[in-house]
Design an enzyme around this catalytic site. Structure first.
Site, PDB file in Angstrom:
ATOM      1  N   GLY A 232       5.666   2.257   4.960  1.00 37.99           N
ATOM      2  CA  GLY A 232       5.392   0.857   5.229  1.00 37.99           C
ATOM      3  C   GLY A 232       6.666   0.048   5.213  1.00 37.99           C
ATOM      4  O   GLY A 232       7.766   0.595   5.148  1.00 37.99           O
TER       5      GLY A 232
ATOM      6  N   GLU B   3       7.476  -2.144   2.898  1.00 38.30           N
ATOM      7  CA  GLU B   3       8.014  -2.330   1.553  1.00 38.30           C
ATOM      8  C   GLU B   3       7.730  -1.189   0.608  1.00 38.30           C
ATOM      9  O   GLU B   3       8.114  -1.226  -0.552  1.00 38.30           O
ATOM     10  CB  GLU B   3       7.465  -3.639   0.948  1.00 38.30           C
ATOM     11  CG  GLU B   3       7.802  -4.823   1.839  1.00 38.30           C
ATOM     12  CD  GLU B   3       7.741  -6.152   1.112  1.00 38.30           C
ATOM     13  OE1 GLU B   3       7.849  -6.182  -0.119  1.00 38.30           O
ATOM     14  OE2 GLU B   3       7.581  -7.164   1.806  1.00 38.30           O
ATOM     15  N   ALA B   4       6.993  -0.185   1.115  1.00 41.19           N
ATOM     16  CA  ALA B   4       6.689   0.958   0.251  1.00 41.19           C
ATOM     17  C   ALA B   4       6.520   2.224   1.071  1.00 41.19           C
ATOM     18  O   ALA B   4       6.130   2.171   2.240  1.00 41.19           O
ATOM     19  CB  ALA B   4       5.417   0.683  -0.548  1.00 41.19           C
TER      20      ALA B   4
ATOM     21  N   ASP C   3      -4.437  -8.886  -0.890  1.00 43.53           N
ATOM     22  CA  ASP C   3      -4.384  -8.240   0.430  1.00 43.53           C
ATOM     23  C   ASP C   3      -5.684  -7.469   0.670  1.00 43.53           C
ATOM     24  O   ASP C   3      -5.700  -6.262   0.926  1.00 43.53           O
ATOM     25  CB  ASP C   3      -3.181  -7.293   0.499  1.00 43.53           C
ATOM     26  CG  ASP C   3      -2.922  -6.748   1.905  1.00 43.53           C
ATOM     27  OD1 ASP C   3      -3.427  -7.345   2.884  1.00 43.53           O
ATOM     28  OD2 ASP C   3      -2.231  -5.729   2.030  1.00 43.53           O
TER      29      ASP C   3
HETATM   30  N1  LIG Z   1      -4.663   6.557  -4.626  1.00 46.89           N
HETATM   31  C1  LIG Z   1      -4.786   6.894  -3.342  1.00 46.89           C
HETATM   32  N2  LIG Z   1      -5.551   7.945  -2.962  1.00 46.89           N
HETATM   33  C2  LIG Z   1      -5.658   8.295  -1.660  1.00 46.89           C
HETATM   34  N3  LIG Z   1      -5.042   7.666  -0.645  1.00 46.89           N
HETATM   35  C3  LIG Z   1      -4.246   6.619  -0.957  1.00 46.89           C
HETATM   36  C4  LIG Z   1      -4.080   6.173  -2.303  1.00 46.89           C
HETATM   37  N4  LIG Z   1      -3.221   5.133  -2.306  1.00 46.89           N
HETATM   38  C5  LIG Z   1      -2.881   4.923  -1.024  1.00 46.89           C
HETATM   39  N5  LIG Z   1      -3.487   5.809  -0.202  1.00 46.89           N
HETATM   40  C6  LIG Z   1      -3.356   5.890   1.271  1.00 46.89           C
HETATM   41  O1  LIG Z   1      -2.102   5.366   1.659  1.00 46.89           O
HETATM   42  C7  LIG Z   1      -2.262   4.181   2.437  1.00 46.89           C
HETATM   43  C8  LIG Z   1      -1.210   3.156   2.058  1.00 46.89           C
HETATM   44  O2  LIG Z   1      -1.269   2.850   0.680  1.00 46.89           O
HETATM   45  P1  LIG Z   1      -1.243   1.359   0.147  1.00 46.89           P
HETATM   46  O3  LIG Z   1      -1.259   1.417  -1.337  1.00 46.89           O
HETATM   47  O4  LIG Z   1      -2.327   0.577   0.802  1.00 46.89           O
HETATM   48  O5  LIG Z   1       0.210   0.878   0.604  1.00 46.89           O
HETATM   49  P2  LIG Z   1       0.717  -0.227   1.661  1.00 46.89           P
HETATM   50  O6  LIG Z   1       1.344  -1.272   0.815  1.00 46.89           O
HETATM   51  O7  LIG Z   1       1.697   0.507   2.504  1.00 46.89           O
HETATM   52  O8  LIG Z   1      -0.471  -0.746   2.441  1.00 46.89           O
HETATM   53  C9  LIG Z   1      -3.694   3.720   2.152  1.00 46.89           C
HETATM   54  O9  LIG Z   1      -4.228   2.959   3.198  1.00 46.89           O
HETATM   55  C10 LIG Z   1      -4.406   5.039   1.949  1.00 46.89           C
HETATM   56  O10 LIG Z   1      -4.720   5.630   3.192  1.00 46.89           O
HETATM   57 MG   LIG Z   2      -2.421  -1.115   1.975  1.00 48.41          MG
END
Ligand SMILES: Nc1ncnc2c1ncn2[C@@H]1O[C@H](COP(=O)(O)OP(=O)(O)O)[C@@H](O)[C@H]1O
Ligand SMILES: [Mg+2]
Length: 214
Positions: free
Chosen positions: A11, A13-14, A125
């Site tokens: 992403g 920022e992550a 968000d």
């Molecule tokens: N704990 C989790 N278990 C399974 N999939 C995850 C988990 N955390 C994130 N993901 C997957 O990674 C994607 C991006 O993570 P997210 O925390 O939403 O970060 P961002 O800030 O990039 O949106 C999510 O939409 C999901 O598909």
């Molecule tokens: Mg997300």
């Protein structure tokens, strides 16, 4: 990066990886700064995001909202380790529109947001990309608390709802009634929702005016 980590999302920022952690499959979320920001400010912002994410994950978990279990916070390297959820992203479920029980899903989402707001966690968000449905027991899981904060203000909770409504309008335009069902479950399961829903009407109106002006 940790050995055996597999990048699943890059992403702005992550970076999100899957990797083994002790005996389990885990998600590692690594935050990084923005080149154009001042490095000291940037480090502060990144640290704040990580703290917010870890704190809100834990707060929600305690209030009965299903969230990934927090395994470990590595401040030095700006990483959070958490449970890997075997499940599907709600956004994809709705877009594919097969094998979903729409009203059940809406109810689960409404209840989860009600619980989260009842402990004053504002998600920041709330989109269908940040909601997962577990394969095992079909429990609704809320993820991605990097923009979350704590507030008891009805207005802040109303804005959270508004962000979700916008997602339905833009990403799931044929599922507008599903958002209405989410709101209904939210209201039914949250005593303090009356004031929030009144604010929500204001926020919506303001949003519309802003759209009209441009
Ligand atoms: N704990 C989790 N278990 C399974 N999939 C995850 C988990 N955390 C994130 N993901 C997957 O990674 C994607 C991006 O993570 P997210 O925390 O939403 O970060 P961002 O800030 O990039 O949106 C999510 O939409 C999901 O598909
Ligand atoms: Mg997300």
């Amino acid at each position: 990066m940790t050995e055996n980590a597999i990048l699943i999302k890059q992403g702005a920022e992550a970076r999100v990886y899957t990797a083994p952690f002790l005996t389990k499959k885990a998600i590692i979320k690594e935050r990084f700064g923005k080149a154009y920001r001042h490095p000291i400010l940037d480090k502060k912002l990144t640290a704040r995001r990580i703290t917010q994410e870890a704190r809100s994950l834990f707060k929600c978990y305690k209030s009965g909202v299903d969230t990934p279990v927090l395994y470990f916070v590595d401040m030095e390297n700006s990483k959070i380790y958490m449970e890997f959820i075997e499940g599907k992203v709600v956004k994809d479920l709705i877009l594919e529109n097969k094998e979903i029980k729409k009203d059940q899903l809406a109810e689960k989402i409404g209840i989860a947001i009600a619980r989260m707001h009842s402990v004053d966690v504002i998600h920041g968000d709330l989109t269908t990309s940040n909601l997962l449905l577990r394969d095992s027991n079909k429990s609704l899981v809320v993820i991605d608390f990097g923009l979350s904060y704590v507030s008891s203000l009805p207005e802040d909770k109303a804005v959270d709802l508004y962000v979700l409504e916008r997602t339905f309008l833009s990403t799931h335009p044929n599922f507008e009634n599903m958002f209405a069902e989410i709101l209904e479950a939210y209201a039914k399961n949250y005593k303090a929702s009356k004031e929030i829903l009144a604010k929500f009407a204001d926020v919506r109106l303001r949003g519309r005016k802003r759209n009209m002006v441009g």
